[in-house]
Design an enzyme around this catalytic site. Structure first.
Site, PDB file in Angstrom:
ATOM      1  N   ASP A  84       0.771  -1.201   0.117  1.00 29.70           N
ATOM      2  CA  ASP A  84      -0.092  -0.081  -0.107  1.00 29.70           C
ATOM      3  C   ASP A  84       0.811   1.084   0.115  1.00 29.70           C
ATOM      4  O   ASP A  84       1.929   1.337   0.399  1.00 29.70           O
ATOM      5  CB  ASP A  84      -0.969  -0.074   1.237  1.00 29.70           C
ATOM      6  CG  ASP A  84      -2.246   1.131   1.268  1.00 29.70           C
ATOM      7  OD1 ASP A  84      -2.593   1.182   0.205  1.00 29.70           O
ATOM      8  OD2 ASP A  84      -2.228   1.642   2.474  1.00 29.70           O
TER       9      ASP A  84
ATOM     10  N   ASP B 292      -0.406   5.085   1.100  1.00 26.32           N
ATOM     11  CA  ASP B 292      -0.438   5.869   2.100  1.00 26.32           C
ATOM     12  C   ASP B 292      -0.604   5.107   3.609  1.00 26.32           C
ATOM     13  O   ASP B 292      -1.102   4.257   3.650  1.00 26.32           O
ATOM     14  CB  ASP B 292      -1.654   6.653   1.932  1.00 26.32           C
ATOM     15  CG  ASP B 292      -1.676   7.807   0.881  1.00 26.32           C
ATOM     16  OD1 ASP B 292      -0.657   8.359   0.736  1.00 26.32           O
ATOM     17  OD2 ASP B 292      -2.528   7.726  -0.190  1.00 26.32           O
TER      18      ASP B 292
ATOM     19  N   LYS C  33      -9.891  -2.582  -2.786  1.00 23.23           N
ATOM     20  CA  LYS C  33      -9.662  -3.414  -1.474  1.00 23.23           C
ATOM     21  C   LYS C  33     -10.930  -2.776  -0.601  1.00 23.23           C
ATOM     22  O   LYS C  33     -11.434  -1.828  -0.638  1.00 23.23           O
ATOM     23  CB  LYS C  33      -8.216  -2.657  -0.654  1.00 23.23           C
ATOM     24  CG  LYS C  33      -7.061  -3.141  -1.557  1.00 23.23           C
ATOM     25  CD  LYS C  33      -5.847  -2.461  -0.858  1.00 23.23           C
ATOM     26  CE  LYS C  33      -5.809  -1.025  -0.974  1.00 23.23           C
ATOM     27  NZ  LYS C  33      -4.545  -0.637  -0.028  1.00 23.23           N
TER      28      LYS C  33
ATOM     29  N   ASP D  37      -1.215  -0.777   6.123  1.00 23.79           N
ATOM     30  CA  ASP D  37      -1.422  -0.488   7.326  1.00 23.79           C
ATOM     31  C   ASP D  37      -2.858  -0.389   7.857  1.00 23.79           C
ATOM     32  O   ASP D  37      -3.032   0.014   9.012  1.00 23.79           O
ATOM     33  CB  ASP D  37      -0.878   1.214   7.344  1.00 23.79           C
ATOM     34  CG  ASP D  37      -2.046   2.118   6.548  1.00 23.79           C
ATOM     35  OD1 ASP D  37      -2.345   1.722   5.586  1.00 23.79           O
ATOM     36  OD2 ASP D  37      -2.523   3.174   6.960  1.00 23.79           O
TER      37      ASP D  37
END
Length: 267
Positions: A21, A23, A192, A217
């Site tokens: 990912d 961010d 996602k 995250d």
């Protein structure tokens, strides 16, 4: 990554491909996560296939490449995979050469054009909702009427909020909920945590789920998505999730690390 790892009692093969990912993993609040550029450099030097993933459909891969370059990352354009690209690929597979009414920005419209889609508000096959900085009530009204008239409803990603310098912003998932309430039609979300996002990414780099790791995250998107696609999942603590919050979910990542800096020596 030397040797094999045992996760939850199951022997896992060495990681040969990486999905990460963006961010919260590579960048946080407009700044590179310490060690993240070095992690990407090590990935590039290893020759192992990798993709940087984002659920944000606003930007084209070229836009994101420029943004990452400014922060010290050396990521080629073809190594960036967005929910807009996954959505375009999905629609091209489902209904080649179709038509769509789009609420979104260049990342989404460019992706749809590239697969041969025509953007139209006249009896479109699909209404495609993506992220935009300025949701227009007029455009939302048009979407409601087209869906009520029979257009199929697709949304790039289910995120209900997104970050900004001023605080949280309503995102595509929130607008999709409003349209659903008005039409009684639920969208199909491509991004996602739909494992289709992972599978389309794997296909793009010709990778196999059993030898691929997903770094994220968020438990509710990154880890869930990777888990359902059969990938090894690595949760980092530089974004949304904390170690304590991770324990509240009924599923677990393969492992938790402080940041991608802890993974440099494994590439």
């Amino acid at each position: 990554m030397g040797g094999r790892s045992v996760i939850g009692g199951n022997e896992r093969k060495p990681v040969e491909s990486w999905l990460t990912d963006m961010d919260g993993v590579l960048v946080h609040e407009g700044q590179p996560v310490p060690g993240a550029p070095e992690f990407i450099n090590r990935l590039r030097g290893s020759g192992k296939p990798f993709l940087v993933l984002t659920n944000n459909s606003i930007y084209t891969p070229r836009d994101l490449q420029a943004r990452l370059t400014r922060m010290g990352f050396d990521v080629p354009e073809h190594a960036i995979w967005t929910s807009a690209l996954a959505t375009a690929q999905f629609l091209a597979d489902q209904r080649p050469g179709g038509t769509a009414y789009v609420i979104g920005e260049a990342g989404l419209t460019t992706a749809l054009h590239s697969v041969g889609y025509v953007l139209s508000d006249y009896e479109p096959d699909y209404v495609v909702l993506g992220e935009t900085r300025t949701y227009s009530f007029e455009a939302i009204t048009k979407a409601v009427r087209l869906i009520s008239g029979g257009a199929r409803f697709i949304c790039t990603n289910p995120d209900v909020t997104g970050p900004s310098n001023e605080g949280l912003l309503p995102a595509a998932g929130s607008v999709a909920a409003m349209i659903s309430k008005a039409t009684g039609v639920a969208p199909y979300f491509v991004g996602k945590p739909n494992p289709m996002m992972m599978r389309s990414a794997l296909n793009t780099i010709d990778a196999h789920s059993e030898t691929t790791a997903m770094i994220g995250d968020r438990m509710d998107t990154d880890v869930l998505c990777g888990l359902e696609a059969g990938l090894q999942t690595i949760l980092v603590l530089t974004g949304i999730a904390t170690r304590i919050e991770a324990e509240h979910y009924p599923y677990r990542p393969s492992r938790i690390v402080a940041s991608v800096a802890d993974l440099i020596d494994e590439v």
